[in-house]
Design a protein around this motif. Structure first.
Motif, short mmCIF file in Angstrom:
data_model
loop_
_atom_site.label_atom_id
_atom_site.label_comp_id
_atom_site.label_asym_id
_atom_site.label_seq_id
_atom_site.Cartn_x
_atom_site.Cartn_y
_atom_site.Cartn_z
N LEU A 124 -3.91 -8.90 -4.28
CA LEU A 124 -2.98 -9.12 -5.39
C LEU A 124 -3.60 -8.69 -6.71
N ASP A 125 -4.88 -9.00 -6.90
CA ASP A 125 -5.57 -8.56 -8.12
C ASP A 125 -5.57 -7.03 -8.21
N GLU A 126 -5.88 -6.38 -7.09
CA GLU A 126 -5.96 -4.92 -7.11
C GLU A 126 -4.58 -4.30 -7.31
N TYR A 127 -3.56 -4.92 -6.72
CA TYR A 127 -2.19 -4.43 -6.93
C TYR A 127 -1.81 -4.50 -8.40
N GLU A 128 -2.14 -5.60 -9.05
CA GLU A 128 -1.78 -5.75 -10.46
C GLU A 128 -2.52 -4.73 -11.32
N GLY A 192 13.34 2.69 1.11
CA GLY A 192 13.69 2.54 2.52
C GLY A 192 12.47 2.52 3.41
N ASP A 193 11.34 2.10 2.83
CA ASP A 193 10.08 2.12 3.57
C ASP A 193 9.12 1.13 2.93
N ARG A 194 7.98 0.88 3.60
CA ARG A 194 6.97 -0.02 3.05
C ARG A 194 5.79 0.73 2.46
N ILE A 195 5.90 2.02 2.34
CA ILE A 195 4.89 2.85 1.71
C ILE A 195 5.60 3.97 0.96
N THR A 196 5.05 4.38 -0.18
CA THR A 196 5.63 5.45 -0.98
C THR A 196 4.50 6.39 -1.41
N PRO A 197 4.85 7.54 -1.99
CA PRO A 197 3.79 8.42 -2.52
C PRO A 197 2.96 7.77 -3.61
N LYS A 198 3.46 6.68 -4.19
CA LYS A 198 2.74 5.99 -5.26
C LYS A 198 2.02 4.74 -4.77
N SER A 199 1.92 4.56 -3.47
CA SER A 199 1.23 3.38 -2.94
C SER A 199 -0.27 3.48 -3.20
N HIS A 200 -0.85 2.35 -3.54
CA HIS A 200 -2.30 2.25 -3.74
C HIS A 200 -2.93 1.80 -2.44
N PHE A 201 -4.00 2.47 -2.03
CA PHE A 201 -4.71 2.11 -0.80
C PHE A 201 -5.78 1.06 -1.11
N PHE A 202 -5.70 -0.04 -0.39
CA PHE A 202 -6.62 -1.16 -0.55
C PHE A 202 -7.51 -1.21 0.68
#
Length: 236
Positions: A124-128, A192-202
């Motif tokens: 959550l910290d990294e997402y923010e 329409g998905d749980r990942i996008t081109p803007k997803s951050h990899f944790f």
């Protein structure tokens, strides 16, 4: 920011019978109990939705909500979204994305018993932080730096330059391990998905991301869990 935990736990696992609720490493409520205890320690979650078409899962979640954490919400899943034949695309677009109008989902699975509360908090910290750089979601991954081949030739390194480079010098690939997804519901509805081109990899370690897909894995991971408990290492 409003975060909503989401645990899908459908009935009828074919590879690991009763995997959600059968006893696991001293937890009578099994993997479901362990995951609910882990998420209960994540204070930023306003709700914890347990989606299932399994009466045993729904009953356990309801009891947990009454006796241990009122944020837990059993949510009966329509059977059309609860079979092995249901495509993940349909499950995401037509069901999960509409569980809440607002807020941000933290999606996880009971089959990752070593993803503890502190890992969720770090995610959550990294997402923010990632949101400030333009990312719209977060996906947990494992780093892969192995000698991979495809069609009779190296896939991720050039053996004409060096036949056996050091593995740590290989360009990393990223294995989506399904342990954690964080995404606003409105982004999921749009994508329409749980990942996008803007997803951050944790990135998380393989010792954390261990997943249970087969009976042998259930037994092995349970032994590892028992060993960690005996060493005084909390699973929570």
């Amino acid at each position: 920011m409003s975060y909503i935990g989401f645990i899908p736990a459908r009935a009828g696992s074919e590879r690991v019978k009763y995997k959600n609720t059968r006893p696991f490493a001293g937890y009578d409520g099994g993997l479901l109990e362990l995951k609910l205890l882990q998420l209960s320690r994540v204070s930023r979650l306003s709700r914890i939705i347990v989606s299932s078409n399994d009466p045993a899962v729904l009953e356990y979640a309801a009891t947990f909500s009454r006796e241990r954490d009122h944020r837990v919400e059993p949510c009966e899943r329509p059977n059309e979204y609860g079979t092995g034949a249901t495509s993940m695309e349909t499950f995401i677009k037509d069901y999960i994305a509409h569980l809440s109008k607002d807020g941000t989902m933290l999606w996880t699975h009971v089959t990752h018993p070593f993803v503890r509360a502190d890992t969720y908090d770090r995610a959550l910290d990294e997402y923010e932080r990632a949101r400030t750089t333009g990312c719209d979601s977060l996906v947990s991954v494992n780093r892969v730096q192995k000698f991979l081949w495809k069609d009779g030739r190296p896939f991720n390194y050039d053996n004409t330059l060096e036949k056996w480079p050091r593995s740590q010098d290989l360009e990393p690939l990223w294995d989506i391990n399904h342990a954690i997804y964080i995404m606003p519901f409105d982004v999921m509805r749009t994508a329409g998905d749980r990942i996008t081109p803007k997803s951050h990899f944790f990135e998380i370690g393989e010792d954390v991301a261990m997943d249970i897909d087969w009976e042998e894995q259930f037994l092995l991971v349970e032994e590892i869990a028992r060993a960690r408990i005996e060493q005084g290492r909390s699973l929570l």
